[in-house]
Design an enzyme around this catalytic site. Structure first.
Site, PDB file in Angstrom:
ATOM      1  CD  GLU A  98     -39.365 101.466 -50.247  1.00  0.00           C
ATOM      2  OE1 GLU A  98     -40.549 101.206 -50.402  1.00  0.00           O
ATOM      3  OE2 GLU A  98     -38.506 102.476 -50.669  1.00  0.00           O
ATOM      4  CD  GLU A 143     -36.690 103.490 -53.772  1.00  0.00           C
ATOM      5  OE1 GLU A 143     -37.661 104.185 -53.486  1.00  0.00           O
ATOM      6  OE2 GLU A 143     -36.829 102.502 -54.272  1.00  0.00           O
TER       7      GLU A 143
HETATM    8  O1  IFM Z   1     -42.191 104.622 -56.033  1.00  0.00           O
HETATM    9  C1  IFM Z   1     -41.668 104.205 -54.827  1.00  0.00           C
HETATM   10  C2  IFM Z   1     -40.548 103.041 -54.912  1.00  0.00           C
HETATM   11  O2  IFM Z   1     -41.161 102.098 -55.772  1.00  0.00           O
HETATM   12  C3  IFM Z   1     -40.165 102.589 -53.736  1.00  0.00           C
HETATM   13  N1  IFM Z   1     -39.807 103.520 -52.837  1.00  0.00           N
HETATM   14  C4  IFM Z   1     -40.597 104.750 -52.797  1.00  0.00           C
HETATM   15  C5  IFM Z   1     -40.848 105.387 -54.092  1.00  0.00           C
HETATM   16  C6  IFM Z   1     -42.007 106.423 -53.836  1.00  0.00           C
HETATM   17  O3  IFM Z   1     -42.772 106.301 -53.149  1.00  0.00           O
END
Ligand code: IFM
Length: 448
Positions: A163, A353
């Site tokens: 990210e 994710e």
């Molecule tokens: O916890 C975070 C992760 O570190 C990065 N993506 C989003 C998740 C939830 O906020």
């Protein structure tokens, strides 16, 4: 036709969020250790000092993954655990931890996926200007070499950056994540270019030096808009919004990062917005940034329309369910994100994710019942399966998260795990959703 037979099912975590042992065995400080402390920037002034104590309990955690039938595990490496000063001397004990973790995973039949960078930037390098420093991509390369040389005999799947929108956007634009600063546009552009160069140098090194055949990507967020109805016009409107950049939030946009990495050029809109502030680079540099990737990793939680400042005329999000983070429950995004992104970039998709924060607790029967997470997951995975059935190449799905953990500025208030963690006793309890997800994995999604 559903998910193909080699589909990668797993869970994801990040070093600072689960490891703890923040100052043990020679680990150096990261920006989260220093800037996240004592400044009322994290809820209740919580820190990742201990968090899930995974550094000491990784064997127990791998055993739980096995109990859940996971095929893969995506985790990140703490740069400053390996190189306490960011560059220079290697901390062998830190490296050994990751080597042992990889061995433990392999011994339990779980494929490791390594993220090189998930936000815990070495503090020593931040003091030298961090991503602003023209040397920063060389620092990242040096770190990559150490990790790849040590682990690539057993690791074949690599994510360079997690990210970039967030560590540049939240960390340096709105100042809600470490190092909690707010910089101007020109600086953000410089940093972005250095991040992209770092990605490129890492990809080249992995490709040329990994000891097993590597599969490489990065894991941006996928701020995708979903159409308000099935009409052609609505689909085009959503697509156009998805690939549009605006001045204020440009570092959060999809094309700012993905166009250079995959199409080999910054978006035209960026030149219209920033003109002479845009980076000047050689053809060679852009070739480095845009080396071929094996898949597109994307972190998907909710439809972006929620953040559309103008809003749709008839607000399609009014009164919709929201997760603990306040993110709108929008399962359709699991169909539209892979679709739009595959159509633009042509790479197989991996969800690196996806998940939701709940306010879970241990019930009177000693178990953790989370029917809302099961419902959330069921809806999201059905939409994802719809993408598979339409023939969009899908590579895998990594659930965020394996276990409850330190949710950055929200501290421990948000629980994303399939496994509940009692932070006082460090007891782990598999939630109902964990068992439910185990069945999905076992049937390769046939039971959805
Ligand atoms: O916890 C975070 C992760 O570190 C990065 N993506 C989003 C998740 C939830 O906020």
């Amino acid at each position: 036709m559903g998910f193909h037979k080699d589909f990668m099912w797993g869970t994801a975590t990040a070093a600072y969020q689960i490891e703890g042992a923040w100052n043990e065995d020679g680990r150096g400080a990261s920006v989260w250790d220093v800037c996240g402390r004592d400044r009322n920037v994290v809820l209740f002034n919580e820190t990742g000092d201990v968090t899930c104590d995974h550094y000491h309990r990784y064997k127990e955690d791998v055993a739980l993954m096995k109990e859940l039938g996971m095929k893969c595990y995506r985790f990140s490496i703490s740069w400053s655990r390996i190189l306490p000063e960011g560059t220079g001397a290697v901390n062998q004990k830190g490296l050994q931890f990751y080597s042992d973790l990889v061995d433990e995973l392999k011994a339990n039949g779980i494929e490791p996926l390594v993220s090189l960078f998930h936000w815990d930037y070495p503090y020593a390098l931040y003091q030298k200007g961090g991503w602003m420093n023209p040397e920063s991509s060389e620092w990242f390369l040096e770190y990559t070499k150490v990790v790849v040389d040590a682990l690539s005999d057993r690791v074949s799947c690599w994510i360079t950056m997690n990210e970039p929108q967030c560590f540049i956007g939240c960390g340096h634009t709105i100042g809600s994540h470490a190092p909690f600063v707010k910089l101007g546009t020109r600086d953000l552009i410089t940093m972005s270019h250095n991040v992209l160069l770092s990605h490129g140098k890492a990809v080249r090194y992995i490709r040329e030096h990994a000891k097993t055949k590597a599969e490489i990507s990065f894991a941006p967020i996928a701020p995708v808009y979903i159409p308000k109805d099935d009409s052609k016009e609505a689909i085009e409107e959503a697509r156009a919004k998805t690939f549009h950049m605006n001045r204020e939030r440009f570092v959060f946009s999809l094309t700012w990062w993905s166009d250079p990495v995959i199409l080999g050029k910054y978006p035209e809109e960026a030149y219209e917005l920033f003109g002479e502030d845009m980076p000047v680079y050689s053809e060679e540099e852009m070739k480095l940034i845009s080396q071929p990737l094996d898949f597109y990793g994307m972190n998907v939680y909710y439809s972006e329309a929620d953040h559309e400042t103008e809003g749709y005329p008839e607000n399609m999000w009014q009164g919709r369910g929201r997760t603990g983070m306040g993110w709108v429950v929008s399962p359709e995004v699991m169909y539209w994100s892979p679709k739009f992104i595959y159509e633009r970039y042509g790479l197989p998709i991996m969800i690196t994710e996806n998940g939701m924060a709940g306010m879970d607790w241990i019930h009177m029967d000693g178990k953790v019942h989370d029917p809302y997470r099961i419902d959330f997951l069921h809806r999201y995975l059905l939409e994802f399966k719809r993408a598979a059935e339409e023939g969009i190449p899908l590579k895998g799905y990594m659930h965020w998260s394996l276990m409850d953990n330190f949710e950055w500025a929200c501290g421990y208030n948000m629980r994303f795990g399939l496994i509940y963690v009692d932070y006082q006793s460090q007891q782990r309890i598999i939630k109902d959703s964990g068992y439910w997800f185990r069945d999905v994995v076992q049937t390769n999604g046939e039971n959805l």
